[in-house]
Design a protein around this motif. Structure first.
Motif, PDB file in Angstrom:
ATOM      1  N   ILE A  57     -44.192  68.245 -17.672  1.00  0.00           N
ATOM      2  CA  ILE A  57     -44.077  66.796 -17.856  1.00  0.00           C
ATOM      3  C   ILE A  57     -45.449  66.129 -17.834  1.00  0.00           C
ATOM      4  O   ILE A  57     -45.760  65.269 -18.657  1.00  0.00           O
ATOM      5  CB  ILE A  57     -43.110  66.222 -16.790  1.00  0.00           C
ATOM      6  N   LEU A  58     -46.298  66.586 -16.910  1.00  0.00           N
ATOM      7  CA  LEU A  58     -47.673  66.075 -16.873  1.00  0.00           C
ATOM      8  C   LEU A  58     -48.420  66.447 -18.144  1.00  0.00           C
ATOM      9  O   LEU A  58     -49.105  65.615 -18.750  1.00  0.00           O
ATOM     10  CB  LEU A  58     -48.406  66.649 -15.658  1.00  0.00           C
ATOM     11  N   GLU A  59     -48.283  67.694 -18.544  1.00  0.00           N
ATOM     12  CA  GLU A  59     -49.020  68.184 -19.720  1.00  0.00           C
ATOM     13  C   GLU A  59     -48.715  67.390 -20.975  1.00  0.00           C
ATOM     14  O   GLU A  59     -49.586  67.183 -21.810  1.00  0.00           O
ATOM     15  CB  GLU A  59     -48.660  69.652 -19.988  1.00  0.00           C
ATOM     16  N   ILE A  60     -47.442  66.992 -21.126  1.00  0.00           N
ATOM     17  CA  ILE A  60     -47.121  66.281 -22.362  1.00  0.00           C
ATOM     18  C   ILE A  60     -47.454  64.797 -22.261  1.00  0.00           C
ATOM     19  O   ILE A  60     -47.148  64.032 -23.159  1.00  0.00           O
ATOM     20  CB  ILE A  60     -45.662  66.491 -22.824  1.00  0.00           C
ATOM     21  N   GLY A  61     -48.083  64.391 -21.181  1.00  0.00           N
ATOM     22  CA  GLY A  61     -48.653  63.056 -21.148  1.00  0.00           C
ATOM     23  C   GLY A  61     -48.006  62.059 -20.197  1.00  0.00           C
ATOM     24  O   GLY A  61     -48.404  60.896 -20.158  1.00  0.00           O
TER      25      GLY A  61
ATOM     26  N   THR B 216     -48.397  60.728 -17.279  1.00  0.00           N
ATOM     27  CA  THR B 216     -49.314  60.688 -16.141  1.00  0.00           C
ATOM     28  C   THR B 216     -49.207  59.326 -15.462  1.00  0.00           C
ATOM     29  O   THR B 216     -48.862  58.330 -16.114  1.00  0.00           O
ATOM     30  CB  THR B 216     -50.755  60.908 -16.610  1.00  0.00           C
TER      31      THR B 216
ATOM     32  N   TYR C 158     -55.287  66.833 -25.288  1.00  0.00           N
ATOM     33  CA  TYR C 158     -55.217  67.634 -24.064  1.00  0.00           C
ATOM     34  C   TYR C 158     -55.465  69.118 -24.379  1.00  0.00           C
ATOM     35  O   TYR C 158     -56.234  69.784 -23.692  1.00  0.00           O
ATOM     36  CB  TYR C 158     -53.844  67.434 -23.409  1.00  0.00           C
TER      37      TYR C 158
ATOM     38  N   LEU D 246     -55.653  68.074 -13.922  1.00  0.00           N
ATOM     39  CA  LEU D 246     -54.932  67.649 -15.111  1.00  0.00           C
ATOM     40  C   LEU D 246     -55.051  66.140 -15.304  1.00  0.00           C
ATOM     41  O   LEU D 246     -55.285  65.653 -16.414  1.00  0.00           O
ATOM     42  CB  LEU D 246     -53.461  68.066 -14.949  1.00  0.00           C
TER      43      LEU D 246
ATOM     44  N   TYR E 126     -56.802  63.902 -18.346  1.00  0.00           N
ATOM     45  CA  TYR E 126     -56.148  62.831 -19.081  1.00  0.00           C
ATOM     46  C   TYR E 126     -56.921  61.524 -18.987  1.00  0.00           C
ATOM     47  O   TYR E 126     -56.977  60.757 -19.952  1.00  0.00           O
ATOM     48  CB  TYR E 126     -54.692  62.647 -18.618  1.00  0.00           C
TER      49      TYR E 126
END
Lengths: 72, 679
Positions: A28-32, A34, B110, B196, B200
């Motif tokens: 979930i974090l990886e796909i944005g 945040t 990313y 992470l 971002y």
């Protein structure tokens, strides 16, 4: 504690945190998703699950059980 | 790098998130001459090709499934990441070209950051700049390039504009490699959350630097003050200034509507399946007629004899049985390709996730299950997008129950036998009923197996469904057609030789050892009748007959004899052999009639043994249909299930369970119908 799974259709919110203990939290974090980002529930079809969230200009379909780790 | 010295031609790996225009770019660079195992829905295997010679870059280019990050969460992503770090055959890539959809810049940067941090030599390819432009923004590739400290090129996927500058950049980069020694790779490890988030926030800063507003929004006559105000506000409060595609949001109001969404879903599914029947049927007839014609002409040309028999009955009808199911596969893949390209497939997966999760499957099982109606092999490979192992294995388990195209000719023959010729529409209904029956059965079987799935495969309870819904767009017909033809070609190449070999084997088994049997000759028997007697004698003393008689006790409860038994044994290698083996076993070469009609006539006349009892009755034919609904009769499926699940457990279980179900249900059908007086 309110999460993305509690959003109503059209409702917007700012992400406060992502629950680390959830197994999907990393993806979930990886796909944005945040903290600080704005999300909006754009559709919630039959069964109200999965839901479609708008994040960073994209639409992501996500199960409510996964959306529960997005704290708003 | 030892792997590099072995490999003289440099390797360029193409990576990028799903829907970032990666495959379009690959097609531009490679032309059409690449080796791949693709299916609509995504790239499941890697494809490799030399860059087109007209581009004058001497390098191989490798395309692999889309990835969001270097930490894979499903088998298809695992494959991509593995090929990226070290491909078993080609080693580490000299250049990684990463596609970035600029309308989703921050999410796609990313991966770029991860690649740079891992020391890959990165070339960033910006795609979908037209979409960004529509949103009122543009991007400065020079700024992005200097911030990231890597080369950045903008390419238009629709027009191919920018490909030339990409090629120049690739050439430059390849030359640089020869000079400087490659830095060793750092494996990306599961980023700590703070790391992470840092990435971002850096990306958000970059985004602010490189994106700028265009004033084209006001070109439609009146200046929309409110919009400008909005964007100013948005720009100031940053990082959220890119909105999702407005048109897609509007369309989704219907497609993902609580009520209409469901209606549209069922309409699309119904349309998909009816078009398979209605569009494929005449084409399949055409193939059938064509091969019957060829087969007859072979006899006229070559005269009667062993060679003519081999060519007409062995080769030509064997080839016919390979090609007869091609129309259906092509049509299904064409529709799947259109749905995929338009952006609907992801929505379909979302809509059906909840019901599927009730029987232990996932919304991501949707595309594999749909492909299963064409062929189980690409379908099983398509399950690699499913993250949870248990859901993936359960999907693989029930895929053989989807009515694949190889069953259609079998059903077509058996249905034609059941219904009166004057009313072909009943056949259509019957066929639809068979499909509904097989879907219902697979739901029930999945639900039952799900109860025992913990014993099937141990897996943490981490089932999830997270899927990007791409923006709607008009499907590109050329691309879809190209993909469809590619699928069809691969299918023929893969399944063709197996089926042809089996057809020839059956021809040998039914023709020898007694090719020219001695039959009593008397003056009142015409030459034609002598031929028929000979052919019957040849058949009943053939190897196939010996084999068939072994399994006759098994066939008897189903009301069938050794002849059908032989056909059924053959179909365990590949179902589509059924029709051609029936044709061979019930020996038909009547003049002026097509293959199906002559098989039907012989079926109507066939008797069990020496008795007067008819072999094919309504009951036994219905039993056969039910048998085909359940039985896993396909060696290639067994092989791919073994490969995809990594053990024999699932395929062995599939063969045992589905064969047992097929036999039991066929038995119940035959005897049940007889009990009700239907013979």
């Amino acid at each position: 504690m309110k999460t993305a799974s509690d959003l109503k259709i059209g409702e917007k919110a700012i992400i406060k945190d992502i629950d680390n203990s959830h197994f999907s939290s990393h993806r979930i974090l990886e796909i944005g998703f945040t903290p600080g980002q704005e999300i909006q529930l754009v559709s919630s079809p039959l069964f109200n699950d999965p839901i479609a969230l708008m994040i960073r200009g994209s639409i992501i379909a996500i199960r409510k059980s996964d959306a529960r780790c997005i704290i708003i | 790098m030892s792997s590099q010295t072995l490999n003289k031609i440099p390797l360029i790996s193409l990576v990028g998130p799903p829907n970032s225009g990666k495959t379009t770019l690959f097609n531009y660079l490679s032309g059409k001459k690449f080796k791949t195992v693709n299916y609509p829905g995504s790239t499941v295997e890697y494809s490799i090709s030399k860059i087109l010679s007209k581009h004058a870059v001497n390098a191989d280019i490798l395309d692999s499934p889309g990835i969001i990050s270097l930490i894979p969460s499903s088998p298809d992503e695992q494959l991509s990441v593995n090929t990226l770090y070290s491909h078993p055959k080609f080693g580490k890539p000299d250049i990684v070209a990463v596609t970035v959809d600029v309308s989703q810049l921050s999410r796609h940067l990313y991966l770029v950051k991860q690649l740079l941090e891992s020391n890959f030599k990165v070339v960033v390819v910006l795609t979908m700049t037209d979409v960004l432009y529509k949103k009122g923004f543009d991007i400065s590739e020079n700024k992005l390039s200097s911030i990231l400290n890597c080369k950045v090129v903008r390419v238009n996927g629709k027009t191919g504009k920018g490909i030339d500058s990409l090629l120049t950049v690739l050439k430059e980069s390849l030359n640089e490699i020869e000079k400087d020694s490659a830095a060793s790779l750092i494996k990306a490890d599961k980023h700590h959350k703070t790391k992470l988030l840092e990435s971002y926030s850096e990306i958000e800063k970059i985004e602010k630097e490189v994106l700028f507003e265009t004033d084209q929004k006001s070109t439609n006559g009146k200046i929309d003050i409110q919009k400008i105000n909005e964007s100013i506000v948005v720009l100031n409060s940053a990082p959220k200034f890119l909105k999702a595609d407005e048109t897609s949001l509007k369309i989704d109001k219907f497609i993902l509507h609580k009520f209409w969404g469901l209606i549209i879903f069922f309409l699309i599914m119904a349309l998909t399946f009816t078009s398979i029947f209605w569009l494929a049927a005449p084409l399949m007839d055409l193939v059938n007629d064509g091969f019957s014609f060829l087969s007859e002409n072979a006899f006229t040309l070559l005269g009667e004899g062993l060679i003519a028999d081999l060519i007409a009955n062995g080769l030509i009808s064997g080839l016919g049985s390979v090609l007869v199911f091609l129309p259906q596969i092509l049509i299904l893949f064409l529709i799947l390709g259109l749905l995929e390209d338009s952006g609907y497939l992801a929505r379909g997966a979302m809509l059906i996730d909840k019901p599927l999760s009730k029987i232990g499957l996932n919304g991501k099982s949707f595309v594999p299950l749909l492909s299963g109606f064409a062929c189980a092999i690409p379908a099983m490979m398509a399950t690699r997008t499913i993250t949870n192992k248990r859901e993936r294995f359960l999907t693989i388990f029930i895929i053989p129950l989807m009515s694949c195209s190889a069953r259609l000719p079998v059903y077509a023959l058996l249905i034609a036998f059941l219904i009166p010729q004057e009313t072909p529409w009943i056949g259509g209904l019957l066929l639809a009923a068979i499909y509904v029956f097989s879907i219902t059965s697979s739901i029930i079987i999945a639900a039952i197996v799900n109860k025992f799935s913990n014993r099937l495969v141990k897996e943490k309870d981490n089932t999830s469904f997270i899927l990007e819904l791409p923006a709607y767009r008009m499907p590109k017909p050329m691309r879809v057609i190209q993909e469809t033809i590619k699928n069809g070609k691969q299918y023929v190449v893969k399944a063709g030789p197996v089926i042809l070999f089996l057809s020839l084997l059956i021809w040998i088994l039914t023709t020898f050892p007694n090719y020219d049997p001695v039959v009593p000759v008397s003056p009142d028997v015409s030459p034609e009748q002598t031929e028929i007697l000979k052919s019957n004698e040849r058949m009943s003393t053939s190897y196939a007959a010996y084999l068939g008689k072994f399994i006759e006790p098994v066939m008897a409860p189903l009301g069938l004899d050794w002849r059908v038994g032989v056909s059924l044994i053959a179909t365990f290698a590949a179902r589509e052999v059924f029709v051609s083996s029936m044709a061979l076993i019930f020996k038909i070469t009547e003049e002026g009639d097509d293959m199906q009609n002559s098989i039907l006539n012989s079926m109507r006349e066939a008797k069990i043994g020496d008795s007067d009892q008819k072999l094919f009755t309504t009951a036994t034919t219905a039993g056969l249909i039910v048998f085909f609904v359940f039985a896993l009769q396909c060696l290639s499926t067994v092989a791919i299930a073994k490969k995809e699940t990594g053990s024999w457990r699932i395929p062995v279980l599939q063969v045992v369970v589905f064969t047992a179900l097929a036999y039991v249900f066929a038995f119940v059908t035959v005897n049940g119908l007889r009990a009700f007086g239907v013979n």
